[in-house]
Design a protein around this motif. Structure first.
Motif, PDB file in Angstrom:
ATOM      1  N   GLU A  93       0.921  -1.144  -0.074  1.00  0.00           N
ATOM      2  CA  GLU A  93      -0.120   0.041  -0.085  1.00  0.00           C
ATOM      3  C   GLU A  93       1.026   1.048  -0.236  1.00  0.00           C
ATOM      4  O   GLU A  93       0.425   2.321  -0.766  1.00  0.00           O
ATOM      5  CB  GLU A  93      -0.819  -0.006   1.378  1.00  0.00           C
ATOM      6  N   LEU A  94       2.062   1.239   0.918  1.00  0.00           N
ATOM      7  CA  LEU A  94       2.811   2.491   0.805  1.00  0.00           C
ATOM      8  C   LEU A  94       3.597   2.779  -0.418  1.00  0.00           C
ATOM      9  O   LEU A  94       3.670   3.892  -0.916  1.00  0.00           O
ATOM     10  CB  LEU A  94       3.388   2.277   2.034  1.00  0.00           C
ATOM     11  N   SER A  95       4.036   1.754  -0.884  1.00  0.00           N
ATOM     12  CA  SER A  95       4.879   1.779  -2.259  1.00  0.00           C
ATOM     13  C   SER A  95       3.873   2.275  -3.380  1.00  0.00           C
ATOM     14  O   SER A  95       4.298   2.961  -4.315  1.00  0.00           O
ATOM     15  CB  SER A  95       5.399   0.541  -2.494  1.00  0.00           C
ATOM     16  N   ASN A  96       2.649   1.766  -3.321  1.00  0.00           N
ATOM     17  CA  ASN A  96       1.683   2.171  -4.439  1.00  0.00           C
ATOM     18  C   ASN A  96       1.316   3.689  -4.250  1.00  0.00           C
ATOM     19  O   ASN A  96       1.408   4.423  -5.356  1.00  0.00           O
ATOM     20  CB  ASN A  96       0.588   1.417  -4.204  1.00  0.00           C
ATOM     21  N   PHE A  97       1.300   4.193  -2.936  1.00  0.00           N
ATOM     22  CA  PHE A  97       1.217   5.475  -2.671  1.00  0.00           C
ATOM     23  C   PHE A  97       2.185   6.420  -3.669  1.00  0.00           C
ATOM     24  O   PHE A  97       1.842   7.328  -4.231  1.00  0.00           O
ATOM     25  CB  PHE A  97       1.153   5.780  -1.443  1.00  0.00           C
ATOM     26  N   TYR A  98       3.453   6.142  -3.204  1.00  0.00           N
ATOM     27  CA  TYR A  98       4.552   6.844  -3.906  1.00  0.00           C
ATOM     28  C   TYR A  98       4.804   6.668  -5.418  1.00  0.00           C
ATOM     29  O   TYR A  98       4.846   7.441  -6.027  1.00  0.00           O
ATOM     30  CB  TYR A  98       5.879   6.416  -3.168  1.00  0.00           C
ATOM     31  N   ALA A  99       4.675   5.473  -5.843  1.00  0.00           N
ATOM     32  CA  ALA A  99       4.378   5.039  -7.122  1.00  0.00           C
ATOM     33  C   ALA A  99       3.525   5.820  -8.090  1.00  0.00           C
ATOM     34  O   ALA A  99       3.891   6.279  -9.158  1.00  0.00           O
ATOM     35  CB  ALA A  99       4.254   3.671  -7.381  1.00  0.00           C
ATOM     36  N   ARG A 100       2.090   5.897  -7.523  1.00  0.00           N
ATOM     37  CA  ARG A 100       1.261   6.614  -8.323  1.00  0.00           C
ATOM     38  C   ARG A 100       1.573   8.019  -8.293  1.00  0.00           C
ATOM     39  O   ARG A 100       1.154   8.868  -9.606  1.00  0.00           O
ATOM     40  CB  ARG A 100      -0.053   6.365  -7.606  1.00  0.00           C
ATOM     41  N   HIS A 101       1.927   8.815  -7.392  1.00  0.00           N
ATOM     42  CA  HIS A 101       2.074  10.145  -7.364  1.00  0.00           C
ATOM     43  C   HIS A 101       3.109  10.873  -7.732  1.00  0.00           C
ATOM     44  O   HIS A 101       3.037  11.799  -8.202  1.00  0.00           O
ATOM     45  CB  HIS A 101       1.817  10.608  -5.817  1.00  0.00           C
ATOM     46  N   LEU A 102       4.556   9.975  -7.784  1.00  0.00           N
ATOM     47  CA  LEU A 102       5.671  10.606  -8.115  1.00  0.00           C
ATOM     48  C   LEU A 102       6.311   9.508  -9.295  1.00  0.00           C
ATOM     49  O   LEU A 102       7.610   9.848  -9.509  1.00  0.00           O
ATOM     50  CB  LEU A 102       6.555  10.433  -6.771  1.00  0.00           C
ATOM     51  N   ASN A 103       5.621   8.892 -10.022  1.00  0.00           N
ATOM     52  CA  ASN A 103       5.971   8.258 -11.288  1.00  0.00           C
ATOM     53  C   ASN A 103       7.114   7.223 -11.117  1.00  0.00           C
ATOM     54  O   ASN A 103       8.334   7.338 -11.680  1.00  0.00           O
ATOM     55  CB  ASN A 103       6.439   9.275 -12.515  1.00  0.00           C
ATOM     56  N   LEU A 104       7.107   6.577  -9.868  1.00  0.00           N
ATOM     57  CA  LEU A 104       8.186   5.606  -9.415  1.00  0.00           C
ATOM     58  C   LEU A 104       7.909   4.315 -10.220  1.00  0.00           C
ATOM     59  O   LEU A 104       6.868   3.895 -10.466  1.00  0.00           O
ATOM     60  CB  LEU A 104       8.582   5.573  -8.168  1.00  0.00           C
ATOM     61  N   ASP A 105       8.926   3.620 -10.519  1.00  0.00           N
ATOM     62  CA  ASP A 105       8.989   2.385 -11.490  1.00  0.00           C
ATOM     63  C   ASP A 105       9.369   1.283 -10.440  1.00  0.00           C
ATOM     64  O   ASP A 105      10.223   1.521  -9.279  1.00  0.00           O
ATOM     65  CB  ASP A 105      10.064   2.237 -12.418  1.00  0.00           C
ATOM     66  N   GLU A 106       8.759   0.087 -10.341  1.00  0.00           N
ATOM     67  CA  GLU A 106       8.833  -1.032  -9.470  1.00  0.00           C
ATOM     68  C   GLU A 106      10.081  -1.650  -9.833  1.00  0.00           C
ATOM     69  O   GLU A 106      10.300  -2.017 -11.030  1.00  0.00           O
ATOM     70  CB  GLU A 106       7.548  -1.774  -9.483  1.00  0.00           C
ATOM     71  N   LEU A 107      10.994  -1.903  -9.287  1.00  0.00           N
ATOM     72  CA  LEU A 107      12.212  -2.974  -9.320  1.00  0.00           C
ATOM     73  C   LEU A 107      12.048  -4.340  -8.855  1.00  0.00           C
ATOM     74  O   LEU A 107      12.229  -5.106  -9.831  1.00  0.00           O
ATOM     75  CB  LEU A 107      13.304  -2.236  -8.421  1.00  0.00           C
ATOM     76  N   ALA A 108      11.567  -4.566  -7.664  1.00  0.00           N
ATOM     77  CA  ALA A 108      11.459  -5.902  -7.414  1.00  0.00           C
ATOM     78  C   ALA A 108      10.432  -6.203  -6.247  1.00  0.00           C
ATOM     79  O   ALA A 108      10.123  -5.318  -5.476  1.00  0.00           O
ATOM     80  CB  ALA A 108      12.858  -6.678  -7.158  1.00  0.00           C
ATOM     81  N   ARG A 109      10.192  -7.413  -6.077  1.00  0.00           N
ATOM     82  CA  ARG A 109       9.207  -7.681  -4.739  1.00  0.00           C
ATOM     83  C   ARG A 109       9.736  -9.081  -4.478  1.00  0.00           C
ATOM     84  O   ARG A 109      10.340  -9.995  -5.039  1.00  0.00           O
ATOM     85  CB  ARG A 109       7.690  -7.913  -5.066  1.00  0.00           C
ATOM     86  N   SER A 110       9.902  -9.182  -2.908  1.00  0.00           N
ATOM     87  CA  SER A 110      10.375 -10.103  -2.416  1.00  0.00           C
ATOM     88  C   SER A 110       9.130 -11.091  -1.792  1.00  0.00           C
ATOM     89  O   SER A 110       8.145 -10.714  -1.624  1.00  0.00           O
ATOM     90  CB  SER A 110      11.196  -9.924  -1.167  1.00  0.00           C
ATOM     91  N   ASN A 111       9.611 -12.676  -1.383  1.00  0.00           N
ATOM     92  CA  ASN A 111       8.561 -13.408  -0.907  1.00  0.00           C
ATOM     93  C   ASN A 111       7.874 -13.056   0.500  1.00  0.00           C
ATOM     94  O   ASN A 111       6.897 -13.333   0.810  1.00  0.00           O
ATOM     95  CB  ASN A 111       9.355 -14.762  -0.903  1.00  0.00           C
TER      96      ASN A 111
END
Length: 264
Positions: free
Chosen positions: A16-34
């Motif tokens: 949820e927190l990463s989605n907030f920053y990604a949406r508003h500040l055009n950030l790209d996803e690098l990776a997710r862990s298990n």
């Protein structure tokens, strides 16, 4: 040259927190862990949202902005300088990869600093807007923290810091050529807007469309103008978990001696 390249949040809800920053500040996803960790990038910084859990073995388990990471040419060289200053200082291995550094040390007030020689998993460097240009700490002894980053990493004390020395103030500012590092005194009863969160206090983003960004953020989170006499940033905001961050466009930040970056 050593450069700030990594920021870690500790959160119960990385998605949820990463989605907030990604949406508003055009950030790209690098990776997710298990385990649920999520890493984003602005093209230059790795912003990692670590899922709070016991097996991280964090001495500091406070949620929110947690620690920084520095890309260095040779971690062993830094560690040698670090242990020369304090032979009993702690050095801790980290898992590496995208979500962590390769090894960790601690500043004089026991805040973690991750080291990486591989750019924290970033495939390339891209300086774009929006981007992180500012990291701020609150410290008991700001000058001691400034000296730590100077001696170990070669960060330069900036003009805005020298001015505060002349004024008898304890605020210190350093730069690595790309990012402004501010170290403010934790105990400050006179400065308007000072927030007494110890350690990692807030970050700042350069944006090219400040009015539009503020309008969009206002629909979700608190937004406040910064005092007019501050040299950096126009607005202070809080993300959904209460972490503070600034937005700047015209003012920008001093990132090296006589070098300012803005997005005007």
């Amino acid at each position: 040259m050593a450069r700030l390249r990594y920021l870690a949040f500790l959160t119960e809800n990385p998605d949820e927190l990463s989605n907030f920053y990604a949406r508003h500040l055009n950030l790209d996803e690098l990776a997710r862990s298990n385990e649920g960790d999520v890493s984003l990038t602005d093209g230059y910084f790795n912003l990692t949202f670590l899922k709070a859990r016991h097996d991280l073995n964090e001495p500091d388990q406070m949620l929110g902005l947690h620690h920084v990471g520095i890309e260095v040419e040779n971690p062993d060289t830094v560690i040698t300088r670090y242990l020369d200053r304090n032979p009993r200082a702690m050095v801790v291995d980290e898992p590496g990869g995208t979500h962590f550094g390769e090894v960790r040390i601690y500043d004089p007030e026991c805040h973690a600093v991750s080291l990486s020689s591989t750019g924290f998993g970033l495939p390339k460097v891209e300086r774009r807007v929006p981007r992180i240009a500012h990291i701020a700490f609150n410290a008991l002894d700001p000058t001691q923290i400034l000296e730590f980053y100077d001696i170990l990493f070669g960060f330069r004390e900036l003009g805005s810091s020298l001015l505060r020395r002349e004024q008898g103030r304890k605020n210190r500012f350093a730069g690595d050529g790309f990012t402004n590092l501010a170290v403010h005194p934790f105990y400050n009863t006179t400065l308007a807007g000072h927030e007494p969160r110890y350690g990692f206090n807030h970050i700042g983003f350069l944006v090219g469309d400040l009015t539009d960004k503020v309008e969009a953020f206002t629909k979700e989170v608190p937004v406040a103008e910064r005092p007019a006499d501050r040299p950096y940033a126009e607005y202070r905001l809080r993300d959904p978990e209460g972490n503070a961050f600034d937005l700047g466009q015209t003012k920008g930040w001093e990132v090296d001696i006589d070098k300012w970056e803005n997005a005007a």
